[in-house]
Design a protein around this motif. Sequence first.
Motif, PDB file in Angstrom:
ATOM      1  N   LEU A   1      -4.153   8.149  50.363  1.00 15.11           N
ATOM      2  CA  LEU A   1      -5.254   8.683  50.921  1.00 15.11           C
ATOM      3  C   LEU A   1      -5.215   7.976  52.292  1.00 15.11           C
ATOM      4  CD1 LEU A   1      -7.880   7.795  48.129  1.00 15.11           C
ATOM      5  CD2 LEU A   1      -6.677   9.998  48.458  1.00 15.11           C
ATOM      6  N   GLU A   2      -5.067   8.806  53.682  1.00 14.91           N
ATOM      7  CA  GLU A   2      -5.089   8.292  54.817  1.00 14.91           C
ATOM      8  C   GLU A   2      -6.582   8.130  55.084  1.00 14.91           C
ATOM      9  OE1 GLU A   2      -2.477   7.514  56.234  1.00 14.91           O
ATOM     10  OE2 GLU A   2      -0.887   8.463  54.963  1.00 14.91           O
ATOM     11  N   PRO A   3      -6.837   7.155  55.902  1.00 15.66           N
ATOM     12  CA  PRO A   3      -7.826   6.912  56.683  1.00 15.66           C
ATOM     13  C   PRO A   3      -8.356   8.317  57.258  1.00 15.66           C
ATOM     14  CG  PRO A   3      -6.696   5.179  57.460  1.00 15.66           C
ATOM     15  CD  PRO A   3      -5.734   6.183  56.648  1.00 15.66           C
ATOM     16  N   GLY A   4      -9.977   8.393  56.962  1.00 20.99           N
ATOM     17  CA  GLY A   4     -10.325   9.619  57.581  1.00 20.99           C
ATOM     18  C   GLY A   4      -9.981  10.988  56.959  1.00 20.99           C
ATOM     19  N   GLU A   5      -9.546  10.644  55.726  1.00 21.29           N
ATOM     20  CA  GLU A   5      -8.895  12.041  55.220  1.00 21.29           C
ATOM     21  C   GLU A   5      -9.658  12.162  53.854  1.00 21.29           C
ATOM     22  OE1 GLU A   5      -4.510  13.418  54.096  1.00 21.29           O
ATOM     23  OE2 GLU A   5      -5.277  11.590  53.105  1.00 21.29           O
ATOM     24  N   ILE A   6     -10.005  13.530  53.541  1.00 19.24           N
ATOM     25  CA  ILE A   6     -10.574  13.783  52.181  1.00 19.24           C
ATOM     26  C   ILE A   6      -9.553  14.420  51.311  1.00 19.24           C
ATOM     27  CG2 ILE A   6     -12.317  14.893  50.991  1.00 19.24           C
ATOM     28  CD1 ILE A   6     -14.157  14.629  53.346  1.00 19.24           C
ATOM     29  N   VAL A   7      -9.278  13.803  50.310  1.00 20.33           N
ATOM     30  CA  VAL A   7      -8.127  14.618  49.525  1.00 20.33           C
ATOM     31  C   VAL A   7      -8.841  15.015  48.357  1.00 20.33           C
ATOM     32  CG1 VAL A   7      -6.320  14.298  47.813  1.00 20.33           C
ATOM     33  CG2 VAL A   7      -6.323  13.118  50.046  1.00 20.33           C
ATOM     34  N   GLY A   8      -8.757  16.346  48.011  1.00 20.92           N
ATOM     35  CA  GLY A   8      -9.573  16.753  46.549  1.00 20.92           C
ATOM     36  C   GLY A   8      -8.535  16.917  45.415  1.00 20.92           C
ATOM     37  N   LEU A   9      -9.018  16.325  44.402  1.00 19.03           N
ATOM     38  CA  LEU A   9      -8.364  16.032  43.173  1.00 19.03           C
ATOM     39  C   LEU A   9      -9.071  17.058  42.197  1.00 19.03           C
ATOM     40  CD1 LEU A   9      -6.039  14.589  41.974  1.00 19.03           C
ATOM     41  CD2 LEU A   9      -7.878  12.951  40.835  1.00 19.03           C
TER      42      LEU A   9
ATOM     43  N   LEU B   1     -13.296   5.860  49.551  1.00 24.57           N
ATOM     44  CA  LEU B   1     -14.462   6.171  48.704  1.00 24.57           C
ATOM     45  C   LEU B   1     -13.836   7.129  47.529  1.00 24.57           C
ATOM     46  CD1 LEU B   1     -17.351   6.080  48.680  1.00 24.57           C
ATOM     47  CD2 LEU B   1     -17.325   8.192  50.371  1.00 24.57           C
ATOM     48  N   VAL B   2     -14.452   6.882  46.101  1.00 24.06           N
ATOM     49  CA  VAL B   2     -13.953   7.850  45.368  1.00 24.06           C
ATOM     50  C   VAL B   2     -15.203   8.562  44.684  1.00 24.06           C
ATOM     51  CG1 VAL B   2     -13.131   8.117  42.875  1.00 24.06           C
ATOM     52  CG2 VAL B   2     -12.135   6.418  44.373  1.00 24.06           C
ATOM     53  N   LEU B   3     -15.337   9.951  45.174  1.00 20.76           N
ATOM     54  CA  LEU B   3     -16.388  10.790  44.434  1.00 20.76           C
ATOM     55  C   LEU B   3     -16.284  11.327  43.306  1.00 20.76           C
ATOM     56  CD1 LEU B   3     -16.150  11.421  48.170  1.00 20.76           C
ATOM     57  CD2 LEU B   3     -18.449  11.232  47.691  1.00 20.76           C
ATOM     58  N   ASP B   4     -16.936  11.276  42.397  1.00 17.19           N
ATOM     59  CA  ASP B   4     -16.462  12.180  41.049  1.00 17.19           C
ATOM     60  C   ASP B   4     -17.461  13.132  40.908  1.00 17.19           C
ATOM     61  OD1 ASP B   4     -15.600  12.565  38.658  1.00 17.19           O
ATOM     62  OD2 ASP B   4     -16.130  10.734  37.740  1.00 17.19           O
TER      63      ASP B   4
ATOM     64  N   ALA C   1     -11.174   6.898  53.824  1.00 11.15           N
ATOM     65  CA  ALA C   1     -10.451   7.728  53.022  1.00 11.15           C
ATOM     66  C   ALA C   1     -10.823   7.845  51.880  1.00 11.15           C
ATOM     67  CB  ALA C   1      -9.038   6.859  52.734  1.00 11.15           C
ATOM     68  N   ALA C   2     -11.132   9.348  51.572  1.00 16.12           N
ATOM     69  CA  ALA C   2     -12.039   9.683  50.384  1.00 16.12           C
ATOM     70  C   ALA C   2     -10.968  10.639  49.337  1.00 16.12           C
ATOM     71  CB  ALA C   2     -13.171  10.485  50.830  1.00 16.12           C
ATOM     72  N   LEU C   3     -11.317  10.344  47.971  1.00 11.99           N
ATOM     73  CA  LEU C   3     -10.934  11.290  46.973  1.00 11.99           C
ATOM     74  C   LEU C   3     -11.824  11.836  46.383  1.00 11.99           C
ATOM     75  CD1 LEU C   3      -7.929  11.714  45.234  1.00 11.99           C
ATOM     76  CD2 LEU C   3      -8.878  10.190  43.514  1.00 11.99           C
ATOM     77  N   TYR C   4     -12.016  13.172  46.394  1.00 13.65           N
ATOM     78  CA  TYR C   4     -13.036  14.259  45.994  1.00 13.65           C
ATOM     79  C   TYR C   4     -12.543  14.467  44.757  1.00 13.65           C
ATOM     80  CZ  TYR C   4     -16.972  16.908  46.002  1.00 13.65           C
ATOM     81  OH  TYR C   4     -18.457  17.659  45.571  1.00 13.65           O
ATOM     82  N   VAL C   5     -13.002  14.082  43.593  1.00 15.53           N
ATOM     83  CA  VAL C   5     -12.787  14.449  42.098  1.00 15.53           C
ATOM     84  C   VAL C   5     -13.732  15.709  41.860  1.00 15.53           C
ATOM     85  CG1 VAL C   5     -12.373  13.932  39.738  1.00 15.53           C
ATOM     86  CG2 VAL C   5     -11.851  12.326  41.591  1.00 15.53           C
ATOM     87  N   THR C   6     -12.963  16.813  41.505  1.00 19.03           N
ATOM     88  CA  THR C   6     -13.956  17.961  40.952  1.00 19.03           C
ATOM     89  C   THR C   6     -13.231  19.149  40.212  1.00 19.03           C
ATOM     90  OG1 THR C   6     -15.389  19.956  41.981  1.00 19.03           O
ATOM     91  CG2 THR C   6     -13.190  19.297  43.135  1.00 19.03           C
ATOM     92  N   HIS C   7     -13.851  19.646  39.480  1.00 16.53           N
ATOM     93  CA  HIS C   7     -13.336  20.812  38.841  1.00 16.53           C
ATOM     94  C   HIS C   7     -13.245  22.303  39.754  1.00 16.53           C
ATOM     95  CE1 HIS C   7     -17.386  21.665  38.109  1.00 16.53           C
ATOM     96  NE2 HIS C   7     -17.306  22.832  37.888  1.00 16.53           N
ATOM     97  N   ASP C   8     -14.075  22.076  40.706  1.00 13.65           N
ATOM     98  CA  ASP C   8     -14.333  23.198  41.486  1.00 13.65           C
ATOM     99  C   ASP C   8     -13.377  23.402  42.699  1.00 13.65           C
ATOM    100  OD1 ASP C   8     -15.565  25.564  42.689  1.00 13.65           O
ATOM    101  OD2 ASP C   8     -17.703  24.756  42.384  1.00 13.65           O
ATOM    102  N   LEU C   9     -12.557  24.481  42.770  1.00 10.47           N
ATOM    103  CA  LEU C   9     -11.600  24.751  43.670  1.00 10.47           C
ATOM    104  C   LEU C   9     -12.272  25.367  44.770  1.00 10.47           C
ATOM    105  CD1 LEU C   9      -8.562  26.433  42.134  1.00 10.47           C
ATOM    106  CD2 LEU C   9      -8.791  24.510  43.605  1.00 10.47           C
TER     107      LEU C   9
END
Lengths: 346, 612
Positions: B53-61, B198-201, B229-237
């Motif tokens: 996760l790079e700073p300022g980046e939102i990665v969708g999981l 940040l981890v957003l579940d 750097a955020a990890l956005y966890v979701t089931h919703d593409l």
Amino acid sequence: MTDTSTDTAALATLPGPGVRRRPATGAWALWIGRRLLLALLTLWLCSLVVFLATSALGDPVRAVLGKDYGTSPERVAALREQLHLDDPVLTRYFSWLGHLITGDPGVSVASGLPVGELIGPRVANSAVLVVVAALVMIPVAIGIAMLSAHYRGRRADGIIQVVLLTLAGLPEFVIGILLVAVFSTTVLHVLPAVTIAGGGAPPWSTPVSMILPVVTLVVAVAPYVSRIVRSSLLEVLDSDYVELARLKGVPESIVMRRHALRNAIVPGVQVIALQFAWLAGGIVIVEYLFSYPGVGASLVDSVRNSDFPMVQALAMVLAAVYVAVNLVADVVSILLTPRARTAIAS
Amino acid sequence: MPATAAEGAPSDDQHGPDRPGSHGAGTGARVTDLRVALTGSGIDVVDDIDLVLEPGEIVGLVGESGSGKTTVGTALLAYSRAGARITQGAVDIDGHDLLRLDLGAVRAMRGRRVAYVPQDPGAALNPAIRIGRQMVELLELAKEGSAADRLARARAGLAEVGLPGDEEFLARYPHQLSGGQVQRVALAMAFLPRPKVLVLDEPTTGLDVTTQNLVLRTVKDLCAAHDVAALYVTHDLAVVANLADRVAVMYAGRIAEIGPREEIFARPAHPYTRALLDAIPHLSSARALAGIPGSTPGPGRRPQGCRFHDRCAYATDECARVDPPPETVGPAHVVRCLHHAELPPWSIDTGDIADTAPSAQRDVVLRVEHLDVFYGRTQVVFDVNVDLARAEVLAFVGESGSGKTTTARAIGGLSRQWTGRVELGGHELARGARGRSAADRKRIQYIFQNPYLSLNPRLTIEQIVTRPMELFGIAKGKAATDRAVELLDAVALGPTVLTYRTNRLSGGERQRVAIARALAAEPDVLVCDEITSALDVSVQGSIVALLDRLKRERGISMLFVTHNLALVRSIADRVQVLQRGRVVEQGFVVEVMENPQEDYTKTLLANTPTLR
């Protein structure tokens, strides 16, 4: 894309559900008033049952006079006269109730002394015993529950649970006898086995004599409270908000105290109240065991002597304790549950 | 000025990417070779996870239920739920490997360097603590600043997420806030100690689309403003398509594919990613949705080789043997598939079909006139009129509290507190189901939202499906069982499930049983109450395909209650948009979607996340 700020502002001004600013004291007074009325109604029903039950027990005169009943009809008549036994039941009931409300529970048949004078110190003695037992029991029970929940599923938890279940399974007189055997008679001789209050002095004038009765009550009651608090603690510890607290980096001791216990204590309050109410009756045996000069011993004696004014008064005292304790428990539960609290205030 | 008491505490300065080391922009997070396993058996929940996760980046999981996405999310905070343990790998944040630190040091990192935003807004805030106290708890524990400073920061934080920071608001308890407000409080709370990761579940699950959109924009703005750097966890593409910079698709405990958002949505290289995308309804056109056969295998039931091979349309024998290594197929685009190079070309427009033409001939079966529904003395539905034709799907759509389910329940006879007229096949129905004749009850069947609660767990599937036949005298004994087999076949379940109880079935399978039970009564009208909202998209796709087939082959009419406008486009012929108990707009789907007249409809459409 629409403008964020206006959208946000619009949503922010939406009133949250259940938030109404109204003077809460009025609502509280109303609620408590209603609960008090219900409590009084309960007590009144109790008085009815107590009076009818004691009246239906048989002729008290026969019981009081025993063998003399058949031989001295004039004493029978005098006693009947004294106890107003020839009046209709309803008249007797209302006259008794009237006196009770004005603070005059009548005269003991056995001793001829006013009931109020006889049971006053007894009630105080028992109240001290129960309150001391509760003050010891509540923190001990909750502490054990927290310890057990902290070690959930591990050996310490297992051992605690087995011990608690064993203690819960033992009747209080067995616990009392065991404690007496260990600390007063067979093994050690460190604590007095009976409460000897010389010259009518209250039992707490010799605190050491109160230790065994208090410990017996605590051991008899704490296991239930502990088990309930533990199980609600476990449920709360699995909740999302406890997980969030941990993920926020809140230390475990604070998670347990501030986040878990506060929410787990509410079911505990109800159980503590039930146990308290049970204590009011349960001390009968414990007091008898330790010759503690409380209501228990009085009650046993009065029943044996068919001293029905005494039995009636003591039964009403116990009923009042039940009702009061449950009322307090409900108030405490609500105070500890913000959702219920705000529901009343609004 | 706030005293930085604790070692390495982040400074109060909002824009301070100046000092190197413990302050400033941060270095994001790097997860290497992570494995989380069940305690005891050692079976992996997730395995071989590499993620940067790079700073300022939102990665969708992204992943379906059981894929292990939340497990990866919490592993970034060196946390695993009871029953699982992180057994391998490294989580590097700010130069520290969280998995090598002792618990005290990990705690010092949690919340302050790497924060977590929980899934269910209602359940994740402590119900016994006021909002203000909860927000500043962490600062308080670290003795950061004075009480007034902390309070001021809480107010500023609330302002950032668009909430009032006044005394009254800070003194509220979580239950005194709406779902969207609670979620924004949780966001503000997470941002308060200025974390760099940040981890957003799934923070928007259960929120209405307008609120969801607001929360998503808040997330995006805050992450950008604070270089998080955020990890956005979701089931919703669809959510990820509008939010993330990069997307990782998880399947059965592995990352199947990861790449820049545009790459993933334009050139998905893994058959699973493609199947997921094929299952998602679009707002811009009707689609023939396709599900993925089977269900996501949980830990311990995952196959050898490629974990997707038993559900994959392109699988070969090799896939069952060889565990596909990660291969780079484009700029920062990595996929785990042996056959990614041989897959046919793919387009997001696959499966587009024509909407129902407004000119279609309509043969009305169900007519509802002037329906008013009450809860006690409160009126909740006002003057709703419905006409439903044979072999037609009418969608009731609206946000929570719009009265869509209430209306459906009144029509289905599940509530009796209504006035108006419901006519089925020309004759009027009684208010409650008990007042209706058996023939009437048979003709309208209701399917509930939650298949975990709507099926009796003590009955076998055979008993569940044959019960309506016996009740309505359609068939009994052997004949009923034969019909049950046919019906289960129609909902794509084999006869083996007949003897099962519901606990052996997945959510999608349960919902199919519920549909088969409804069909067993040979109804004219099915009332479907949010029947796909508890299910994964791949399962939703196959349920929608199934309903569409039933409609065409059996001429069944359906009332389809949903909050999902994109789904309406694919399943419904006509739509009624409800707002606060009133129908604000209605018509053929194509007309309402292409040319909405009401502001409310336009807002809903604008806020619905969509791929296209």
